[in-house]
Design an enzyme around this catalytic site. Structure first.
Site, PDB file in Angstrom:
ATOM      1  N   SER A  43      -1.964  40.228  21.641  1.00  0.00           N
ATOM      2  CA  SER A  43      -1.990  41.498  20.894  1.00  0.00           C
ATOM      3  C   SER A  43      -1.403  41.300  19.497  1.00  0.00           C
ATOM      4  CB  SER A  43      -1.236  42.595  21.637  1.00  0.00           C
ATOM      5  OG  SER A  43       0.139  42.289  21.716  1.00  0.00           O
ATOM      6  N   GLU A  72       1.797  46.114  16.458  1.00  0.00           N
ATOM      7  CA  GLU A  72       2.414  45.733  17.734  1.00  0.00           C
ATOM      8  C   GLU A  72       3.192  46.902  18.338  1.00  0.00           C
ATOM      9  OE1 GLU A  72       1.441  43.147  19.547  1.00  0.00           O
ATOM     10  OE2 GLU A  72       3.362  42.106  19.596  1.00  0.00           O
ATOM     11  N   ASP A  77       6.580  37.803  18.339  1.00  0.00           N
ATOM     12  CA  ASP A  77       5.176  37.374  18.495  1.00  0.00           C
ATOM     13  C   ASP A  77       4.403  37.493  17.182  1.00  0.00           C
ATOM     14  OD1 ASP A  77       5.923  37.160  21.111  1.00  0.00           O
ATOM     15  OD2 ASP A  77       4.245  38.312  21.938  1.00  0.00           O
TER      16      ASP A  77
END
Ligand code: PMV
EC number: 2.7.1.36
Length: 396
Positions: A146, A193, A204
């Site tokens: 994602s 995110e 990430d």
């Protein structure tokens, strides 16, 4: 607004060391995984915004004129609007999502609309665009798919709206943005995110933006200088796991046996620091002995993670199969199934790698030979495509 086709890619991530310990304030090392998400953006003039996500079978289209008429003033609160739960609710109305829409689909659509409406709202008119995003990353496996999606969207939308320049020069096959531009991409990707995950750590999207290797501790993220690109096998045991339950399990074990578990966390911290030191040395002066150290660190951490209670029979099997071939593996991420990594030493013969992959595949696992320490978000030429991008496009 730019009128050319943009092709952007961004990597996934794996945690090399420090999963679980990071929740208790210790250091984690997260590295970019060279399994990438790709995005192609084509400006067009049919008055529509098209979003296709072939991996999850999604095709959505909105009328630009309709979006333009909507009251999206809720996005206009300063430079970067935080996607609060109220804002996400409003976006759902704008999106026109059906009630029975799958969670993955609705989150992907909402993150897209949030980034499109927020980034493009400074244009005189919202642009008509055709966007396709596809990925080499399995989704929902803790590999940052994602984040790679949000990073690709932020980079492409900021570039098409000329908020950041297109770094691709004539004759370039691939190029990257400047540090300042990457910071802006990362800020927007973090918001994407947040639409998807609510309250993510930000590691990430940072790995996907910057690439290489990042050290992460108590919300502070810093890049390792000149990390080496290491070849690995990434194995997905496909055993489903729940990060929240596994994190809670470690917390309970720490409360129950503080004298036993706290030293394990301290030792994992020391493993991360030693790994960071060795990676730094490898970037400066690579030597074969460094791989031996990396292998020992992998083994010790895998034992610690088992002692924390986040192992799984499938991960034991992965370690045994690779161990029988002289290779070293550990789980990556939450454990309890999910994914593991195996370090591939330079000089390892390709038939040996293939045989290991074969052995893992026959256990029912998915296995990829790839690298870690890969470049972050990149822009590729749409005319002189490298073979990997071409392959990805052909697969559409
Ligand atoms: O959900 P995953 O597989 O990306 O793993 C998360 C890593 C943990 O350290 C276990 C949890 C966390 O929030 O850092």
């Amino acid at each position: 607004m730019l009128s050319e086709v943009l092709l952007v890619s961004a990597p996934g991530k794996v945690i090399l060391h420090g999963e679980h310990a990071v929740v208790h304030g210790k250091v984690a090392l997260a590295v970019a995984l060279n399994l990438r998400t790709f995005l192609r953006l084509q400006p067009h003039s049919n008055g529509k915004v098209d979003l296709s996500l072939p991996n999850i079978g999604i095709k959505w289209a909105w009328d630009v004129a309709r979006l333009q008429l909507l009251d999206t003033s809720f996005l206009e609160q300063g430079d970067i609007t935080t996607p609060t739960p109220e804002l996400v609710e409003k976006l759902k109305e704008v999106a026109g999502l059906p009630d029975d829409c799958a969670v993955t689909e609705s989150l992907a659509v909402l993150a897209f609309l949030y980034l499109y409406l927020s980034i493009c709202r400074k244009q005189r008119a919202l642009p008509s665009l055709d966007i396709v995003v596809w990925s080499e990353l399995p989704h929902g496996a803790g590999l940052g798919s994602s984040a790679a999606y949000s990073v690709c969207l932020a980079a492409a939308l900021l570039t098409v709206c000329e908020e950041i320049p297109n770094p691709l020069k004539d004759g370039d096959c691939v190029n990257r943005w400047t540090k300042e531009d990457l910071e802006l991409i990362n800020k927007w990707a973090f918001q994407g995110e947040r639409v998807i995950h609510g309250n993510p750590s930000g590691v990430d999207n940072a790995v996907s933006t910057w690439g290489g290797a990042l050290r992460y501790q108590q919300g502070k993220i810093s890049s390792l200088k000149r990390p080496p690109a290491l070849q690995i096998l990434l194995t997905n045991t496909k055993v489903p796991r729940n990060t929240r339950t596994l994190v809670a399990g470690v917390r309970n074990r720490l409360l129950k046996f503080p004298e036993i578990v706290a030293p394990l966390l301290t030792s994992i911290d020391a493993i991360s620091l030693e790994c960071e030191r060795v990676l730094g040395e490898m970037g400066e002066a690579p030597a074969p002995e460094q791989y031996l150290v990396l292998e020992e660190l992998i083994d010790m951490n895998q034992h610690h993670l088992n002692a924390l209670g986040v192992g799984h029979a499938s991960l034991d099997q992965l370690c045994q199969v690779t161990r029988a071939r002289g290779l070293h593996s550990k789980l990556t991420g939450a454990g309890g199934g999910g994914c593991g990594i195996t370090l591939l030493k330079p000089g390892l013969e390709q038939p040996e790698v293939e045989a290991t992959k074969q052995a893992l595949t026959s256990c029912g696992f998915d296995c990829w030979e790839t690298s870690i320490g890969a470049p972050g978000v990149s822009i590729h030429s749409a005319t002189s495509l490298d073979s990997r991008v071409q392959q990805a496009l052909d697969g559409l």
